[in-house]
Design an enzyme around this catalytic site. Structure first.
Site, PDB file in Angstrom:
ATOM      1  N   ASP A   1      -8.534   3.113  -0.019  1.00 62.11           N
ATOM      2  CA  ASP A   1      -7.322   3.775   0.483  1.00 62.11           C
ATOM      3  C   ASP A   1      -6.880   4.929  -0.413  1.00 62.11           C
ATOM      4  OD1 ASP A   1      -7.534   1.771   2.317  1.00 62.11           O
ATOM      5  OD2 ASP A   1      -5.603   0.847   1.914  1.00 62.11           O
TER       6      ASP A   1
ATOM      7  N   ARG B   1     -13.450   3.326  10.986  1.00 61.50           N
ATOM      8  CA  ARG B   1     -13.125   2.011  11.537  1.00 61.50           C
ATOM      9  C   ARG B   1     -11.852   2.150  12.365  1.00 61.50           C
ATOM     10  NH1 ARG B   1     -13.103  -2.953   7.837  1.00 61.50           N
ATOM     11  NH2 ARG B   1     -11.441  -1.905   6.667  1.00 61.50           N
TER      12      ARG B   1
ATOM     13  N   GLN C   1      -5.676  -2.238  -2.457  1.00 60.90           N
ATOM     14  CA  GLN C   1      -5.426  -0.906  -1.927  1.00 60.90           C
ATOM     15  C   GLN C   1      -4.694  -0.093  -3.000  1.00 60.90           C
ATOM     16  OE1 GLN C   1      -4.523  -3.765  -0.497  1.00 60.90           O
ATOM     17  NE2 GLN C   1      -5.159  -3.839   1.643  1.00 60.90           N
TER      18      GLN C   1
ATOM     19  N   THR D   1       0.818  -1.211   0.000  1.00 59.94           N
ATOM     20  CA  THR D   1       0.000   0.000   0.000  1.00 59.94           C
ATOM     21  C   THR D   1       0.853   1.263   0.000  1.00 59.94           C
ATOM     22  OG1 THR D   1      -1.733  -1.178   1.215  1.00 59.94           O
ATOM     23  CG2 THR D   1      -1.835   1.218   1.223  1.00 59.94           C
TER      24      THR D   1
ATOM     25  N   ASP E   1     -12.215   2.871   3.663  1.00 52.21           N
ATOM     26  CA  ASP E   1     -11.076   3.438   4.400  1.00 52.21           C
ATOM     27  C   ASP E   1     -10.334   4.459   3.552  1.00 52.21           C
ATOM     28  OD1 ASP E   1     -11.800   1.546   6.312  1.00 52.21           O
ATOM     29  OD2 ASP E   1     -10.270   0.112   5.678  1.00 52.21           O
TER      30      ASP E   1
ATOM     31  N   TRP F   1      -8.793   1.362  13.001  1.00 54.14           N
ATOM     32  CA  TRP F   1      -7.564   0.721  12.523  1.00 54.14           C
ATOM     33  C   TRP F   1      -6.526   0.656  13.639  1.00 54.14           C
ATOM     34  CZ3 TRP F   1      -3.409   3.159   8.913  1.00 54.14           C
ATOM     35  CH2 TRP F   1      -2.554   2.158   8.444  1.00 54.14           C
TER      36      TRP F   1
END
Length: 383
Positions: A224, A301, A201, A166, A245, A303
């Protein structure tokens, strides 16, 4: 004690500035000190330069020293004069045809405010700003007119044939402090992945340095989109689009007047903030923003086990799940996260169905999150 001669003094001065501004071991700011994650890869600077960095730097300063521009505090920019470069799709109308070429033309160690004006067009290139090239401004002709885009994902093979991950999937990566972007779009062209897809991602913009500011920019992607990685950052009047996200990382960031738009097919999430310790002064604050889109969304969320996100004076469309927040499958995080909401409006802002471990903030609780003081902005942002 012996005195420094005239040739030693500039060398010592540059060395001290390098140590203060460009340390590769820590990310620090006035509210705390954060060690870099052990698995974070350092971005290597250009290795083929053979000149003494100071000689190269001063040669470039003499060449463009008559030009003037200032974005951040004048005190910092008085160190050296500043200048402008242009990027244009047609080689006869600009200094460069690629953004990366303009960045690569700068000295190995840069302390000059450099404004790179990017003319209208779609620039299909992967751009990375090395850690020692500070004080760069990228300015487009309008976020809908000037775009830089690439299409890597976490699964894309790197030069050794391994998945790049990522971190390295970013179409545009900022690794140096005092960066500014204005009126430009950062895009990752990877399509919205199917639910449960692995390795999809796809970062449009990664910001891995302190004191970065974005004005009137667009960040477009799916999973992402914006890797708000490390440092203090300011996003003003930006448009951020994604599915899952799509604003994530462990920076200390203020989003003011931004439009956050979801393109999730089914279930998505706006944020995944990664604060991992009560000692870390990081988090995301959204003030006077707008959340719209498709699918159904969590506001965030968890993380990180100490994840911290606040939405204030923000309009939320009816796509927001009544629960609002997700514990990342770990109930213990419900005791340590800080998720707050303050005077938000819209069908999705109804606090009645929120999880018990989220907070409806009082005036006093909300105050630290509502202005530039949240990111020490008065110290480094000149609006």
């Amino acid at each position: 004690m012996p005195k420094l001669n005239s040739t030693q003094a500039p060398n010592l001065f540059l060395l001290l500035l390098v140590i203060l501004l460009c340390s590769t071991q820590t990310q620090c700011h006035t509210k705390g000190l954060r060690l870099r994650p052990r698995n974070q890869k350092n971005m290597n600077t250009t290795s083929d330069r053979t000149q003494n960095p100071e000689d190269e730097f001063m040669k470039w300063v003499r060449f463009v020293g008559s030009l003037k521009h200032s974005v951040f505090k004048a005190a910092k920019n008085k160190l050296f004069p500043s200048y402008t470069l242009t990027v244009h799709k047609k080689s006869n109308k600009g200094d460069f045809t690629k953004i990366q070429d303009a960045i690569d033309s700068l000295p190995l160690i840069n302390f000059v405010r450099v404004v790179i004006k990017v003319h209208a067009g779609v620039y299909k290139e992967k751009v990375s700003i090395p850690p020692l090239k500070a004080f760069i401004t990228i300015e487009g002709e309008g976020a809908e007119k000037t775009t830089v885009e690439w299409g890597d994902t976490a699964q894309t093979p790197d030069s050794k044939g391994n998945p790049m991950g990522t971190y390295n999937s970013a179409s545009f990566a900022v690794n140096s402090p005092f960066f500014v972007a204005k009126n430009i779009t950062f895009r990752n062209t990877t399509p919205v992945p199917l639910p449960g897809a692995v390795g999809k991602q796809a970062v449009a913009l990664r910001v891995s340095a302190d004191n970065a500011a974005f004005f009137g920019c667009r960040m477009l992607g799916a999973q992402d989109t914006l890797y708000d990685h490390l440092g203090r950052h300011y996003y003003k009047d930006c448009y951020i689009e994604g599915s899952v996200d799509f604003i994530f990382g462990n920076a200390l960031s203020l989003y003011e007047g931004c439009h956050v738009h979801a393109i999730a097919d089914k279930l998505g999430a706006v944020t995944a903030q990664g604060r991992s310790s009560v000692l870390e002064d990081t988090g995301f604050s959204f003030v006077k923003c707008k959340v719209t889109g498709t699918g159904v969304l969590y506001l965030g969320r968890a993380w990180g086990p100490f994840s911290r996100v606040v939405f204030a004076y923000t309009y939320m469309d009816n796509i927001i799940l009544p629960r609002g927040w997700y514990n990342w499958g770990d109930p213990s995080r419900e005791m340590t996260v800080f998720y707050g909401q303050y005077k938000c409006t819209g069908a999705g802002a109804n606090y009645g169905g929120r999880v018990a471990w989220a907070r409806e903030l009082t005036d006093e609780e909300a105050k630290p999150f509502l202005s530039l003081t949240f990111i020490d902005g008065s110290e480094w942002i000149k609006l």
